[in-house]
Design a protein around this motif. Structure first.
Motif, PDB file in Angstrom:
ATOM      1  N   VAL A  81      -8.509  -2.807   1.682  1.00  0.00           N
ATOM      2  CA  VAL A  81      -8.079  -1.523   1.125  1.00  0.00           C
ATOM      3  C   VAL A  81      -7.410  -0.696   2.219  1.00  0.00           C
ATOM      4  CG1 VAL A  81      -8.890   0.673   0.152  1.00  0.00           C
ATOM      5  CG2 VAL A  81      -9.771  -1.481  -0.750  1.00  0.00           C
ATOM      6  N   ASP A  82      -8.018  -0.661   3.394  1.00  0.00           N
ATOM      7  CA  ASP A  82      -7.455   0.100   4.514  1.00  0.00           C
ATOM      8  C   ASP A  82      -6.078  -0.414   4.929  1.00  0.00           C
ATOM      9  OD1 ASP A  82      -9.410   1.997   4.772  1.00  0.00           O
ATOM     10  OD2 ASP A  82     -10.438   1.009   6.436  1.00  0.00           O
ATOM     11  N   ALA A  83      -5.830  -1.693   4.739  1.00  0.00           N
ATOM     12  CA  ALA A  83      -4.559  -2.287   5.162  1.00  0.00           C
ATOM     13  C   ALA A  83      -3.456  -2.136   4.116  1.00  0.00           C
ATOM     14  CB  ALA A  83      -4.758  -3.771   5.477  1.00  0.00           C
ATOM     15  N   GLU A  84      -3.815  -1.682   2.918  1.00  0.00           N
ATOM     16  CA  GLU A  84      -2.839  -1.585   1.832  1.00  0.00           C
ATOM     17  C   GLU A  84      -2.067  -0.267   1.863  1.00  0.00           C
ATOM     18  OE1 GLU A  84      -1.603  -3.745  -0.456  1.00  0.00           O
ATOM     19  OE2 GLU A  84      -2.710  -5.131   0.806  1.00  0.00           O
ATOM     20  N   ASP A  85      -1.064  -0.213   1.011  1.00  0.00           N
ATOM     21  CA  ASP A  85      -0.209   0.962   0.858  1.00  0.00           C
ATOM     22  C   ASP A  85      -1.043   2.169   0.416  1.00  0.00           C
ATOM     23  OD1 ASP A  85       2.568   2.171   0.441  1.00  0.00           O
ATOM     24  OD2 ASP A  85       1.666   2.396  -1.555  1.00  0.00           O
ATOM     25  N   ALA A  86      -0.923   3.260   1.133  1.00  0.00           N
ATOM     26  CA  ALA A  86      -1.725   4.450   0.849  1.00  0.00           C
ATOM     27  C   ALA A  86      -1.477   4.989  -0.555  1.00  0.00           C
ATOM     28  CB  ALA A  86      -1.446   5.542   1.888  1.00  0.00           C
ATOM     29  N   ASP A  87      -0.222   5.038  -0.992  1.00  0.00           N
ATOM     30  CA  ASP A  87       0.075   5.569  -2.324  1.00  0.00           C
ATOM     31  C   ASP A  87      -0.597   4.746  -3.413  1.00  0.00           C
ATOM     32  OD1 ASP A  87       1.617   7.644  -1.334  1.00  0.00           O
ATOM     33  OD2 ASP A  87       3.501   6.549  -1.550  1.00  0.00           O
ATOM     34  N   LEU A  88      -0.526   3.422  -3.282  1.00  0.00           N
ATOM     35  CA  LEU A  88      -1.130   2.548  -4.284  1.00  0.00           C
ATOM     36  C   LEU A  88      -2.642   2.726  -4.309  1.00  0.00           C
ATOM     37  CD1 LEU A  88      -0.964   0.309  -6.400  1.00  0.00           C
ATOM     38  CD2 LEU A  88      -1.045  -1.351  -4.510  1.00  0.00           C
ATOM     39  N   MET A  89      -3.260   2.767  -3.146  1.00  0.00           N
ATOM     40  CA  MET A  89      -4.715   2.901  -3.100  1.00  0.00           C
ATOM     41  C   MET A  89      -5.154   4.253  -3.659  1.00  0.00           C
ATOM     42  SD  MET A  89      -5.863   0.021  -2.137  1.00  0.00           S
ATOM     43  CE  MET A  89      -4.467  -0.679  -3.005  1.00  0.00           C
ATOM     44  N   GLN A  90      -4.390   5.315  -3.384  1.00  0.00           N
ATOM     45  CA  GLN A  90      -4.734   6.628  -3.924  1.00  0.00           C
ATOM     46  C   GLN A  90      -4.610   6.640  -5.446  1.00  0.00           C
ATOM     47  OE1 GLN A  90      -2.501   9.668  -1.889  1.00  0.00           O
ATOM     48  NE2 GLN A  90      -3.479   9.242   0.069  1.00  0.00           N
TER      49      GLN A  90
END
Length: 135
Positions: A81-90
């Protein structure tokens, strides 16, 4: 014999016309303590976005997210999760949080939905009140 509760699993699925179409995510619900903390009403205030994203990452059970270049499945771990795109995770975390709080997000109302016009019931005529008489 007592009641055995089954912890709620939140299953996020997105319709074909949604920007996240095809994505499926399964997450754990929260304890009441963690839930209140994320709302900012618990013993500890963890209502900031960072805390909410950390709790989202810990609650993640599974997803069908794949690496955009290799097509390999991305593990459902806090590190991933930390390595993924911030917008997508939000976005995903927002849908999870809304599911926790009972907010229903979805597609706009269908075209057949009424536009909030006049109620079909007859309106009650409004007239000025008559002056009261002293008893």
């Amino acid at each position: 014999m007592g009641y055995k509760r089954q912890r709620r699993i939140i299953h996020l699925q997105f319709d074909q016309d949604h920007e996240l179409a095809g994505l499926e995510v399964r997450l754990r619900s929260l304890s009441l303590r963690n839930y209140k903390e994320l709302l900012g009403i618990g013993e500890v205030d963890r209502s900031d976005v960072g805390s909410q994203l950390e709790e989202f990452a810990r609650s993640l059970i599974s997803w069908n997210l794949e690496d955009e270049e290799t097509g390999e499945p991305i593990p459902a771990t806090p590190e991933a999760v930390d390595a993924e795109d911030a917008d997508l995770m939000q976005k995903i975390a927002g849908f999870w949080f809304d599911a926790l709080t009972g907010v229903i997000q979805g597609d706009p109302l269908p075209d057949s939905s009424p536009g909030g016009g006049q109620s079909p019931e007859a309106t009650i005529p409004m007239e000025p009140l008559s002056e009261s008489r002293a008893s």
